[in-house]
Design a protein around this motif. Structure first.
Motif, mmCIF file in Angstrom:
data_model
loop_
_atom_site.group_PDB
_atom_site.id
_atom_site.type_symbol
_atom_site.label_atom_id
_atom_site.label_comp_id
_atom_site.label_asym_id
_atom_site.label_seq_id
_atom_site.Cartn_x
_atom_site.Cartn_y
_atom_site.Cartn_z
ATOM 1 N N ALA A 216 0.757 -1.214 0.106
ATOM 2 C CA ALA A 216 0.099 -0.337 -0.714
ATOM 3 C C ALA A 216 0.663 1.493 -0.156
ATOM 4 O O ALA A 216 0.064 2.041 -0.129
ATOM 5 N N ARG A 219 1.804 1.962 -3.502
ATOM 6 C CA ARG A 219 1.531 2.082 -4.473
ATOM 7 C C ARG A 219 1.168 3.700 -4.282
ATOM 8 O O ARG A 219 0.882 5.027 -4.901
ATOM 9 N N ASP A 240 -7.458 0.518 0.632
ATOM 10 C CA ASP A 240 -5.806 0.198 1.419
ATOM 11 C C ASP A 240 -5.978 -0.308 3.230
ATOM 12 O O ASP A 240 -5.644 -1.031 3.160
#
Length: 259
Positions: A216, A219, A240
């Motif tokens: 997460a 990203r 997330d």
């Protein structure tokens, strides 16, 4: 994890067996580990295969020998290409950069020598870059009638800033490992003999972090997220958070925290 298809000759990418959650990928294309079509394809496939498994390992990417991490695009191949073949070549390299960017687990580069053109572009997508004191970095494309990938150029500008990216891309002159560290290509310069061990130590430590949290964060750290609409940022944050909350490793980390 073991990738049998990359442990048999001939191979341009050697994948070690997984040890402590880490796989070492070694570019092995003598004499300079240039990015031939076959190497680019093989490295992309290897990363995608690792990423598709149930327990994706951390990866340390390095080059065979001590003189070259990667000599960039294979000029000898490119000389014989027509325009259509060059377009296919650039599309293939773009796919490799996407595979590096999308790799959700720790990705470490151990730059053991010259890091040229596409080699720098690959390193810019790593989570941590270690370089030996002997490493040198250069974007020579402007001197050879070639172009870096736009994705790589964009990444260089995002990581290094506009002025440093212009210096490298438009100047076509090499910088040493310490200049590369100051510019932001490299996180730490170490002695050649210690390079792989230090890169492995970081990869092992990062691999022990909760995978859902690591993925997460990676990203969200991608440069494109800053331009997302606020609503999309919120959607990803909520999604997330739900994933991390339900992830067993993340739960164990929360329960073990006594700060």
């Amino acid at each position: 994890m073991s990738i049998a298809s990359h442990n048999t000759a001939p191979s341009a990418v050697h994948a070690s067996d997984e040890v402590d959650g880490v796989v070492v990928l070694t570019l092995n294309h003598p004499p300079a580990n240039a990015l031939s079509n076959s190497l680019v394809s093989e490295l992309t496939t290897t990363l995608e295969t690792l990423a598709s498994g149930p327990d994706t390992p951390a990866v340390v990417l390095t080059g065979a020998g001590e003189r070259f991490f990667c000599a960039g695009g294979d000029i000898k191949e490119a000389i014989d290409f027509g325009a259509d073949s060059m377009v296919e070549r650039m599309a293939s390299f773009h796919a490799l950069l996407c595979a590096l960017e999308d790799f959700a687990r720790p990705l470490v580069c151990a730059v053991n020598g010259w890091c040229v053109g596409g080699g720098i572009e690959m390193a810019l997508f790593a989570d941590m870059v270690y370089a030996s004191t002997e490493a040198r970095f250069v974007f020579p494309e402007i001197n050879h009638g070639m172009l870096p990938a736009v994705k790589g150029i964009t990444r260089a500008r995002g990581v290094l800033g506009d002025r440093a990216a212009r210096r490298l891309l438009l100047g076509g002159e090499p910088v040493d490992a310490f200049d590369a560290e100051r510019m932001g290509i490299v996180d730490q310069v170490v002695e050649q003999d210690d390079l792989l061990a230090i890169a492995m130590a970081y990869a092992r430590a990062a691999a022990a972090k909760p995978p859902a949290v690591f993925a997460a964060l990676k990203r969200a750290l991608h440069s494109g997220t800053s331009s997302w609409p606020v609503e999309e940022q919120l959607r990803v944050t909520v999604a997330d958070a739900r994933t991390v909350f339900n992830d067993p490793a993340a739960r164990a980390a929360r329960e073990g925290y006594h700060g």
